[in-house]
Design an enzyme around this catalytic site. Structure first.
Site, PDB file in Angstrom:
ATOM      1  N   SER A 155      -4.450 -10.713 -13.028  1.00  0.00           N
ATOM      2  CA  SER A 155      -5.084  -9.781 -13.969  1.00  0.00           C
ATOM      3  C   SER A 155      -4.053  -8.832 -14.578  1.00  0.00           C
ATOM      4  O   SER A 155      -4.101  -8.565 -15.790  1.00  0.00           O
ATOM      5  CB  SER A 155      -6.228  -9.016 -13.316  1.00  0.00           C
ATOM      6  OG  SER A 155      -5.838  -8.526 -12.075  1.00  0.00           O
ATOM      7  N   HIS A 192       0.824  -1.205   0.000  1.00  0.00           N
ATOM      8  CA  HIS A 192       0.000   0.000   0.000  1.00  0.00           C
ATOM      9  C   HIS A 192       0.861   1.259   0.000  1.00  0.00           C
ATOM     10  O   HIS A 192       0.541   2.242   0.669  1.00  0.00           O
ATOM     11  CB  HIS A 192      -0.979   0.017   1.198  1.00  0.00           C
ATOM     12  CG  HIS A 192      -2.162  -0.884   0.975  1.00  0.00           C
ATOM     13  ND1 HIS A 192      -3.332  -0.461   0.400  1.00  0.00           N
ATOM     14  CD2 HIS A 192      -2.317  -2.215   1.212  1.00  0.00           C
ATOM     15  CE1 HIS A 192      -4.182  -1.484   0.324  1.00  0.00           C
ATOM     16  NE2 HIS A 192      -3.583  -2.564   0.799  1.00  0.00           N
ATOM     17  N   ASP A 232       2.737  -4.186  -9.835  1.00  0.00           N
ATOM     18  CA  ASP A 232       2.472  -5.481 -10.459  1.00  0.00           C
ATOM     19  C   ASP A 232       3.000  -5.525 -11.886  1.00  0.00           C
ATOM     20  O   ASP A 232       3.595  -6.515 -12.322  1.00  0.00           O
ATOM     21  CB  ASP A 232       0.963  -5.780 -10.435  1.00  0.00           C
ATOM     22  CG  ASP A 232       0.388  -5.672  -9.028  1.00  0.00           C
ATOM     23  OD1 ASP A 232       1.171  -5.678  -8.067  1.00  0.00           O
ATOM     24  OD2 ASP A 232      -0.844  -5.573  -8.904  1.00  0.00           O
TER      25      ASP A 232
HETATM   26  C1  GLA Z   1      -2.732  -4.359  -5.204  1.00  0.00           C
HETATM   27  C2  GLA Z   1      -2.317  -3.373  -6.292  1.00  0.00           C
HETATM   28  C3  GLA Z   1      -0.842  -2.975  -6.135  1.00  0.00           C
HETATM   29  C4  GLA Z   1      -0.533  -2.543  -4.710  1.00  0.00           C
HETATM   30  C5  GLA Z   1      -1.055  -3.565  -3.708  1.00  0.00           C
HETATM   31  C6  GLA Z   1      -0.884  -3.118  -2.280  1.00  0.00           C
HETATM   32  O1  GLA Z   1      -2.106  -5.579  -5.384  1.00  0.00           O
HETATM   33  O2  GLA Z   1      -2.522  -3.937  -7.566  1.00  0.00           O
HETATM   34  O3  GLA Z   1      -0.523  -1.960  -7.065  1.00  0.00           O
HETATM   35  O4  GLA Z   1      -1.058  -1.273  -4.451  1.00  0.00           O
HETATM   36  O5  GLA Z   1      -2.427  -3.847  -3.921  1.00  0.00           O
HETATM   37  O6  GLA Z   1       0.459  -2.982  -1.986  1.00  0.00           O
END
Ligand code: GLA
Length: 402
Positions: free
Chosen positions: A127, A34, A170
């Protein structure tokens, strides 16, 4: 076992002509939760589980894709695509097409067969991996060789088309990870620094058996954490978290001193009961410090320190940002009781997975302990989907794509 994407392509679209392959792995975040959406560095690694897209360029601008279990989808690639029905996998294809078109314009479409050995909705980024792999397929079919920076300029934003406002972690790790390494992802400007993981360090990805769907209530909670952090930042008079001073004591205290000076009780920072904004701020600055410390621990092969930081991260996500759930907390406890060196929830939280860290040699015992202590109460436990050994794999830009 992953299905053969080319065989699936031929079954679906016919056996004439050559097919190409685009591949993108899922990820597990080791630490830095986060905070990517606030532009702060994170430390994930890519998995060896991935999405594979076998594709062939078309002469027109239609996009046709098949996925076992999810069906065939077809649409015309036009400017200003609108989303398909909520929850339909076509939205990821549309998101990729829209993102690519936003930078390179409308191109030739593709026929594509998609296979995956990434468990869906497990917080392993299936995804984002689909959007990465499908975008690469569209680009390669048109002989466009995009750089990491160019792709990072379109993909995280492209995912917003599907309704989630995540950060860029991601996509960055799915693109730029190197075999055997974690990736220190920086933003503004985006970069990905591989850091080798010592050969005797092992990781498990353990599912809490609570699904955290990226829609509805969880999405609102996620977006609220982001908004709280941003609101606190502005109340405290900073333009970005990167400006928050790293004091000689702790970044948290530095932030609060600045808050007391600049914003006083207005932000609720100096009051008795912390507000959600104050909590979000505290988590973010603390987590950013833990990422720095964990990077040092990784580089100096300091497993006890790395493990401790994972636990501190979990405690902050649980008690301060409040994105854990009883299932994840029990899972982390069960991992520690089973001999892990550290464990924490990974990904957005509210369900999904924990990452468990232990010496490689201890992984079988930790695994057994988790089955006895946690999974024995879950009749639908499937070790292949819910308790994975995570080996650090390569990202899409470094995978062999024959
Ligand atoms: C999800 C989002 C990421 C990141 C995490 C928390 O996985 O896709 O970009 O913000 O939550 O760290």
């Amino acid at each position: 076992m992953r299905a053969d994407p080319r065989a699936y392509f031929q079954e679906t679209f016919g056996a004439f002509g050559e097919t190409c392959l685009a591949t993108a792995p899922g990820r597990v975040n080791l630490i830095g939760e986060h905070i990517d959406y606030h532009g702060l560095p994170v430390l994930p690694m890519a998995l060896r589980r991935r999405i594979e897209v076998a594709f062939r360029g078309r002469t027109d601008s239609r996009i046709r894709a098949a996925s076992a279990g999810y069906g065939v989808r077809e649409f015309a690639w036009t400017p200003d695509l609108t989303p398909a029905a909520a929850g339909d996998w076509e939205n990821y294809l549309r998101a990729a097409a829209q993102a690519v078109a936003g930078r390179w314009g409308l191109l030739r479409g593709i026929d594509a067969a998609v296979v995956s050995d990434l468990p869906p909705a497990a917080g392993l980024s299936s995804s984002s991996a689909l959007i990465v792999a499908f975008s690469l397929a569209l680009l390669r079919a048109n002989n466009i060789h995009a750089t990491f920076e160019e792709l990072m300029g379109i993909l995280p934003e492209g995912e917003h088309f599907v309704g989630t406002r995540g950060g860029g972690m991601d996509h960055a790790v799915s693109l730029a990870a190197r075999e055997g390494c974690a990736v220190l992802v920086n933003f503004e400007p985006v970069s990905a620094r591989p850091i080798p993981i010592p050969g005797d360090w092992g990781f498990l990805v353990a599912h809490s058996m609570k699904t955290a769907e990226k829609s509805g209530a969880v999405r609102e909670e996620y977006n609220a954490r982001r908004a709280d952090g941003t609101a606190a930042l502005h109340e405290l008079g900073f333009a970005s978290f990167r400006e928050v001073p790293w004091s000689e004591h702790s970044a948290c205290n530095a932030g609060f001193r600045a808050g007391a000076r600049d914003a006083g009780t207005k932000a609720g920072m100096a009051g008795q009961r912390p507000t959600p904004q104050c909590d979000a701020f505290r988590h973010v600055v603390g987590e950013a410090q833990r990422v720095r410390a964990a990077t040092e621990a990784l580089e100096s092969h300091n497993a006890p320190a790395f493990g401790r930081l994972l636990l501190e991260s979990h405690a902050s996500l649980r008690d301060v940002l409040k994105v854990s759930c009883p299932e994840l907390d029990r899972l982390v406890e069960a991992a520690m009781d089973s001999g892990a060196t550290g464990a924490r929830l990974t990904g957005a939280g509210f369900g999904g997975c924990a990452v468990v860290f232990a010496p490689k040699g201890a992984l079988p015992a930790v695994r057994e302990g988790l089955v006895a202590r946690f999974y024995s109460a879950h009749p639908d436990f499937d070790p292949d989907r819910h308790l994975l050994t995570a080996e650090p794999g390569a990202g899409a830009l470094y995978l062999e794509t024959p």
